[in-house]
Enzyme design. Structure first.
Site, PDB file in Angstrom:
ATOM      1  N   SER A 138       0.814  -1.219   0.000  1.00  0.00           N
ATOM      2  CA  SER A 138       0.000   0.000   0.000  1.00  0.00           C
ATOM      3  C   SER A 138       0.846   1.267   0.000  1.00  0.00           C
ATOM      4  CB  SER A 138      -0.901   0.002   1.239  1.00  0.00           C
ATOM      5  OG  SER A 138      -1.514   1.254   1.438  1.00  0.00           O
ATOM      6  N   GLU A 148       0.171   3.703   1.679  1.00  0.00           N
ATOM      7  CA  GLU A 148       0.190   4.186   3.060  1.00  0.00           C
ATOM      8  C   GLU A 148       1.532   3.896   3.732  1.00  0.00           C
ATOM      9  OE1 GLU A 148      -1.916   5.885   5.033  1.00  0.00           O
ATOM     10  OE2 GLU A 148      -3.414   6.203   3.468  1.00  0.00           O
ATOM     11  N   TYR A 188      -2.000   0.149  10.434  1.00  0.00           N
ATOM     12  CA  TYR A 188      -2.203  -0.511   9.147  1.00  0.00           C
ATOM     13  C   TYR A 188      -0.954  -0.408   8.280  1.00  0.00           C
ATOM     14  CZ  TYR A 188      -3.737  -1.007   4.293  1.00  0.00           C
ATOM     15  OH  TYR A 188      -3.838  -1.367   2.970  1.00  0.00           O
TER      16      TYR A 188
END
Length: 343
Positions: free
Chosen positions: A139, A141, A163
């Protein structure tokens, strides 16, 4: 149509009932695969996104099969992999909501980090018997508090949420299994990708659902967090094509999939409400509850490696994506309004 005299290539998808899993299952079926998906056991079915492609598994034409399992149960996962013997494994399962990961950090790590390790270990054991290729859903992120813009495969990770930390762990374990065990394993570092199948708690879908319900008189307000956060938004259907392309290449590697363009949440509101001839500023309010404890302000991906090596490019602009999602959600809102109308 597939050649019935030739055995079908098998693929296993974790997270098959999610947004990406459903689009990937469609793509693989179109390409003639036999597709297996892992679903968690629950008292209610959560297969809405794949119901249109699922037929009775006892039908001789069936090529999509579902199995109960959980990423946190490594032994069960290994048993499934060894029994199914897929040529390709796509690990898309995870607790994937960034804001929720602050409230449920341990569960997020168990599914997103340890779950990925369980997939890799199962693949390693299968790889002793037959060749298998693994795709790990990484990801954007992971870049977090970015140190450079745009972000590439070489940009250092600075995760800003439980996460993102879990995804960084899964990323490095994927590279480790590739190097240590000669496993064909790829990380797809995907930037934000949306669709009409996006969960309604994610900001883009939250916006398109609310805008269409406001348009049809079902809702008055929309409450959001940071309207200035910038994201690189693409269409999920474009991105699952990139996942498949990674596993068809001669050598395993890691790739950024992105659009190379960034937009604020305010701009996404402009596209969405403007498409409905509404002024979003009349309906949208900020709510501190939706702010993250640590925010990621800017994500912008450079997908040139995927373009040059795989021949992958995004085909859908952010504005086109917003309109596609609004068209879908407007139908849902109109159906809801019709059901509520007095007889």
């Amino acid at each position: 149509m597939t050649d019935s005299s030739r055995p079908l290539k098998k693929a296993l998808i974790t997270g098959i009932t999610g947004q990406d899993g459903s689009y990937l299952a469609e793509l693989l079926l179109e390409k003639g695969y036999e597709v297996h998906g892992i679903v968690r056991r629950s008292s209610t079915f959560n297969t809405d996104r794949i119901d249109h492609i699922y037929i009775d598994p006892h039908d001789e034409n069936a090529r999509l099969f579902l199995h109960y399992g959980d990423l946190t149960d490594g032994q069960n996962l290994t048993n499934l992999v060894l029994n199914i013997e897929p040529e390709e494994i796509y690990n898309l399962g995870a607790q994937s909501h960034v804001r929720v990961s602050f409230d449920s950090p341990v569960y997020t790590v168990q599914t997103t980090a340890v779950g990925a390790l369980n997939v890799l270990e199962a693949a390693r054991q299968l790889n002793r018997k037959q060749a298998v290729r693994v795709y790990q859903a990484s990801s954007s992120e992971m870049f977090g508090d970015v140190v450079e813009t745009p972000q590439t495969e070489k940009t250092p990770f600075q995760p800003q949420s439980p996460y993102a930390c879990a995804k960084v762990y899964a990323f490095h374990q994927t590279v480790n299994y590739r190097n240590a065990y000669d496993l064909f394993a790829c990380n797809g570092i995907l930037f934000n990708h949306e669709s009409p199948r996006r969960g309604e708690t994610f900001v883009t879908r939250k916006i398109t659902r609310a805008a269409t319900r406001i348009k049809t008189g079902l809702q008055d307000k929309l409450y959001l967090g940071n309207l200035d956060a910038k994201r690189d938004w693409g269409y999920a259907k474009d991105y699952v094509r990139g996942m498949w392309m990674m596993l068809q290449h001669d050598t395993p590697d890691d790739y950024v999939l992105a659009t190379g363009e960034t937009y604020t949440i305010r701009q996404f509101l402009d596209y969405t409400f403007g498409y409905l001839d509404l002024d979003w500023s009349e309906y949208v309010e900020t709510d501190p509850r939706y702010f993250r404890p640590t925010e990621v302000d800017l994500l912008l991906g450079d997908y040139s490696k995927a373009k040059n090596v795989l021949g992958w490019e995004p085909e859908t602009s952010c504005k086109e994506l917003a309109e596609l999602m609004v068209d879908h959600d407007l139908e849902l809102a109109r159906d809801e309004a019709a059901r509520r109308a007095p007889a």
